[in-house]
Design a protein around this motif. Sequence first.
Motif, PDB file in Angstrom:
ATOM      1  N   THR A 126       1.884   5.517 -19.022  1.00 18.94           N
ATOM      2  CA  THR A 126       2.919   4.456 -20.027  1.00 18.94           C
ATOM      3  C   THR A 126       2.457   3.172 -19.246  1.00 18.94           C
ATOM      4  O   THR A 126       1.385   2.712 -18.308  1.00 18.94           O
ATOM      5  CB  THR A 126       4.028   4.667 -19.026  1.00 18.94           C
ATOM      6  N   GLY A 127       3.749   2.725 -18.972  1.00 19.93           N
ATOM      7  CA  GLY A 127       3.711   0.478 -18.409  1.00 19.93           C
ATOM      8  C   GLY A 127       3.846   0.850 -16.838  1.00 19.93           C
ATOM      9  O   GLY A 127       4.575  -0.091 -16.582  1.00 19.93           O
ATOM     10  N   LEU A 128       4.106   2.300 -16.813  1.00 18.17           N
ATOM     11  CA  LEU A 128       4.349   1.600 -15.408  1.00 18.17           C
ATOM     12  C   LEU A 128       3.010   2.847 -14.054  1.00 18.17           C
ATOM     13  O   LEU A 128       2.403   3.569 -14.544  1.00 18.17           O
ATOM     14  CB  LEU A 128       5.789   3.258 -15.097  1.00 18.17           C
ATOM     15  N   VAL A 129       2.945   1.598 -13.233  1.00 21.87           N
ATOM     16  CA  VAL A 129       2.054   2.694 -12.018  1.00 21.87           C
ATOM     17  C   VAL A 129       2.820   2.355 -10.873  1.00 21.87           C
ATOM     18  O   VAL A 129       3.396   1.085 -10.541  1.00 21.87           O
ATOM     19  CB  VAL A 129       0.696   1.312 -11.895  1.00 21.87           C
ATOM     20  N   LEU A 130       2.833   3.682 -10.182  1.00 25.31           N
ATOM     21  CA  LEU A 130       3.166   3.671  -9.130  1.00 25.31           C
ATOM     22  C   LEU A 130       1.797   3.292  -8.277  1.00 25.31           C
ATOM     23  O   LEU A 130       0.970   4.281  -7.498  1.00 25.31           O
ATOM     24  CB  LEU A 130       4.097   4.654  -8.367  1.00 25.31           C
ATOM     25  N   CYS A 131       2.195   2.637  -7.235  1.00 24.17           N
ATOM     26  CA  CYS A 131       1.567   2.394  -5.859  1.00 24.17           C
ATOM     27  C   CYS A 131       1.793   2.952  -4.555  1.00 24.17           C
ATOM     28  O   CYS A 131       3.332   2.398  -4.005  1.00 24.17           O
ATOM     29  CB  CYS A 131       0.953   0.748  -5.249  1.00 24.17           C
ATOM     30  N   ASP A 132       1.042   3.602  -4.060  1.00 25.49           N
ATOM     31  CA  ASP A 132       1.558   4.674  -2.516  1.00 25.49           C
ATOM     32  C   ASP A 132       0.362   3.477  -1.345  1.00 25.49           C
ATOM     33  O   ASP A 132      -0.671   3.684  -1.984  1.00 25.49           O
ATOM     34  CB  ASP A 132       1.102   5.676  -3.010  1.00 25.49           C
ATOM     35  N   ILE A 133       1.232   3.207  -0.608  1.00 22.34           N
ATOM     36  CA  ILE A 133       0.348   2.943   0.682  1.00 22.34           C
ATOM     37  C   ILE A 133       0.899   3.865   1.963  1.00 22.34           C
ATOM     38  O   ILE A 133       1.201   4.284   2.394  1.00 22.34           O
ATOM     39  CB  ILE A 133       0.433   1.613   1.081  1.00 22.34           C
ATOM     40  N   VAL A 134      -0.044   3.553   3.443  1.00 27.81           N
ATOM     41  CA  VAL A 134       0.891   4.141   4.445  1.00 27.81           C
ATOM     42  C   VAL A 134       1.820   4.264   5.095  1.00 27.81           C
ATOM     43  O   VAL A 134       2.063   3.041   4.291  1.00 27.81           O
ATOM     44  CB  VAL A 134      -0.685   4.018   5.455  1.00 27.81           C
ATOM     45  N   GLY A 135       2.748   5.254   5.445  1.00 29.81           N
ATOM     46  CA  GLY A 135       3.623   5.225   5.365  1.00 29.81           C
ATOM     47  C   GLY A 135       4.026   4.505   7.139  1.00 29.81           C
ATOM     48  O   GLY A 135       2.739   4.097   7.982  1.00 29.81           O
ATOM     49  N   ARG A 167       3.849  -2.465 -12.012  1.00 31.29           N
ATOM     50  CA  ARG A 167       2.532  -1.714 -10.465  1.00 31.29           C
ATOM     51  C   ARG A 167       3.532  -1.852  -8.977  1.00 31.29           C
ATOM     52  O   ARG A 167       4.528  -2.989  -9.166  1.00 31.29           O
ATOM     53  CB  ARG A 167       1.573  -2.549 -10.690  1.00 31.29           C
ATOM     54  N   VAL A 168       4.320  -0.884  -9.249  1.00 26.73           N
ATOM     55  CA  VAL A 168       5.490  -1.041  -8.453  1.00 26.73           C
ATOM     56  C   VAL A 168       5.251  -0.492  -7.158  1.00 26.73           C
ATOM     57  O   VAL A 168       4.618   0.641  -7.145  1.00 26.73           O
ATOM     58  CB  VAL A 168       6.624   0.783  -9.262  1.00 26.73           C
ATOM     59  N   LEU A 169       5.063  -0.786  -5.644  1.00 19.34           N
ATOM     60  CA  LEU A 169       4.890  -0.476  -4.813  1.00 19.34           C
ATOM     61  C   LEU A 169       6.463  -0.130  -3.659  1.00 19.34           C
ATOM     62  O   LEU A 169       7.386  -0.317  -3.386  1.00 19.34           O
ATOM     63  CB  LEU A 169       4.590  -1.761  -3.625  1.00 19.34           C
ATOM     64  N   LEU A 170       5.374   1.688  -3.504  1.00 16.71           N
ATOM     65  CA  LEU A 170       6.468   1.644  -2.615  1.00 16.71           C
ATOM     66  C   LEU A 170       6.465   2.065  -1.271  1.00 16.71           C
ATOM     67  O   LEU A 170       5.107   2.113  -0.366  1.00 16.71           O
ATOM     68  CB  LEU A 170       6.258   3.920  -2.526  1.00 16.71           C
ATOM     69  N   LEU A 171       7.930   1.768  -0.797  1.00 16.55           N
ATOM     70  CA  LEU A 171       7.496   1.476   0.714  1.00 16.55           C
ATOM     71  C   LEU A 171       8.177   1.576   1.634  1.00 16.55           C
ATOM     72  O   LEU A 171       9.985   1.486   1.611  1.00 16.55           O
ATOM     73  CB  LEU A 171       7.116  -0.547   1.289  1.00 16.55           C
ATOM     74  N   GLY A 172       8.338   2.631   2.818  1.00 15.81           N
ATOM     75  CA  GLY A 172       8.457   3.189   3.589  1.00 15.81           C
ATOM     76  C   GLY A 172       8.172   3.670   5.056  1.00 15.81           C
ATOM     77  O   GLY A 172       7.007   3.867   4.990  1.00 15.81           O
ATOM     78  N   PRO A 173       8.568   4.423   5.610  1.00 18.15           N
ATOM     79  CA  PRO A 173       8.646   5.149   6.854  1.00 18.15           C
ATOM     80  C   PRO A 173       8.340   6.780   6.507  1.00 18.15           C
ATOM     81  O   PRO A 173       7.953   6.687   5.450  1.00 18.15           O
ATOM     82  CB  PRO A 173      10.016   5.013   7.366  1.00 18.15           C
ATOM     83  N   VAL A 174       7.200   6.514   7.359  1.00 17.30           N
ATOM     84  CA  VAL A 174       6.595   8.265   7.366  1.00 17.30           C
ATOM     85  C   VAL A 174       7.522   9.795   6.907  1.00 17.30           C
ATOM     86  O   VAL A 174       8.476   9.240   7.362  1.00 17.30           O
ATOM     87  CB  VAL A 174       5.314   7.925   8.323  1.00 17.30           C
ATOM     88  N   GLY A 175       7.654   9.672   6.550  1.00 15.95           N
ATOM     89  CA  GLY A 175       8.189  11.251   5.778  1.00 15.95           C
ATOM     90  C   GLY A 175       9.658  10.898   4.775  1.00 15.95           C
ATOM     91  O   GLY A 175      10.056  11.744   4.568  1.00 15.95           O
ATOM     92  N   SER A 176       9.343   9.692   4.590  1.00 13.85           N
ATOM     93  CA  SER A 176      10.705   9.441   4.138  1.00 13.85           C
ATOM     94  C   SER A 176      10.729   9.659   1.993  1.00 13.85           C
ATOM     95  O   SER A 176      11.579  10.409   1.616  1.00 13.85           O
ATOM     96  CB  SER A 176      10.354   7.788   3.607  1.00 13.85           C
TER      97      SER A 176
END
Length: 348
Positions: free
Chosen positions: A158-167, A101-110
């Motif tokens: 696959t063995g990958l999960v991409l996790c998205d949260i609010v920017g 499980r991979v958390l994507l973290l960054g500013p709005v619009g990145s």
Amino acid sequence: MQKPFGSLVRASTFSFSTASKAPTTSSQPTVGTAAEDALSASIFASSTERQENKPLFTLPRAQGTLESPWRDVEWTEEQRTSLMKTVSSYRQSCDEGTQARVLLLGPVGSGKSSFVSSVQSVFNGRVTNRAMVGSSSTSFTKKLQSFNIHGQKGEDPTGLVLCDIVGLGGEEMAGLTLHDILSVIKGHVPEGHKFSPDQPVRSETVGYVKRPSLKDKIHCVAFVVDASKILTYSKRFSITFQHLREHISDLGVHQVALLTHIDKICRETAKDVTQVYKSHIIRDTMSKAGDLLGMSTSYIVPVKNYSSELDLDQDTDVLLLSAVDHILQYADLYFQDNTPQDAGPKII
């Protein structure tokens, strides 16, 4: 484990602000509203620092390409196929059913949601936008969303999960709390939870996971930074990123970074993706991104997401799949650090 470079500010809040506003303080650490206008170029400015709150970086105007690439990539159909097989066959043997499980973290619009959609597009065999994408100044994602990356032609996940949260930042939100970010990483936050700065995640939160297992936790954090906005980031912005990284490192979670929108800063790469590692300006921007985040450029990979395209491109696929492979290598380190020695990743 990576550690942030330089001194870190243990501030009570994370606050994105323009030069006309001072940072807020409260008992709950937050990430507040992001300044998207390049002309303001001042973030986290206090009244005593405004005169020093100039853009953190400047980049040379030089275009053109280097004679030799500074990273070697095989831009072939064979390499694309090999990378797809590597990602598709990735499995963890330490705990049945556990995905990275991979958390994507960054500013709005990145480009977080765009990255999710782009990776899904590669495996779907056509450009799709399953992860909804907002504008550059507002975050379409309002809740925790986990996206399974499926193999080709509807194969099992696959063995990958991409996790998205609010920017981080955005006009419609007062901020995303540090507490909530860390709660996601620890595995306490239920799927679909809608974040609100006025209602931080607590044990009373509906669906709260009191005793998260390994499969509930985040195994790698990927910071997402917009290459075209590097010049707008101030020193205070850098300090906040590094402060956040320190807390994540304390949880034993490795971190990498994606440098998106590289086609917006380099004409040659916009025309031909294979020029990415020969580009002067992308190499310099990678270095600035490393300074911003407090990490070596060896942890950072450039990415070109699909946006206006209707058809897939082999070279763009190779760059995207290389980024996914890079992420999985650091997710592996988490499993190696947190599982018995006789268990490890399994490639089928």
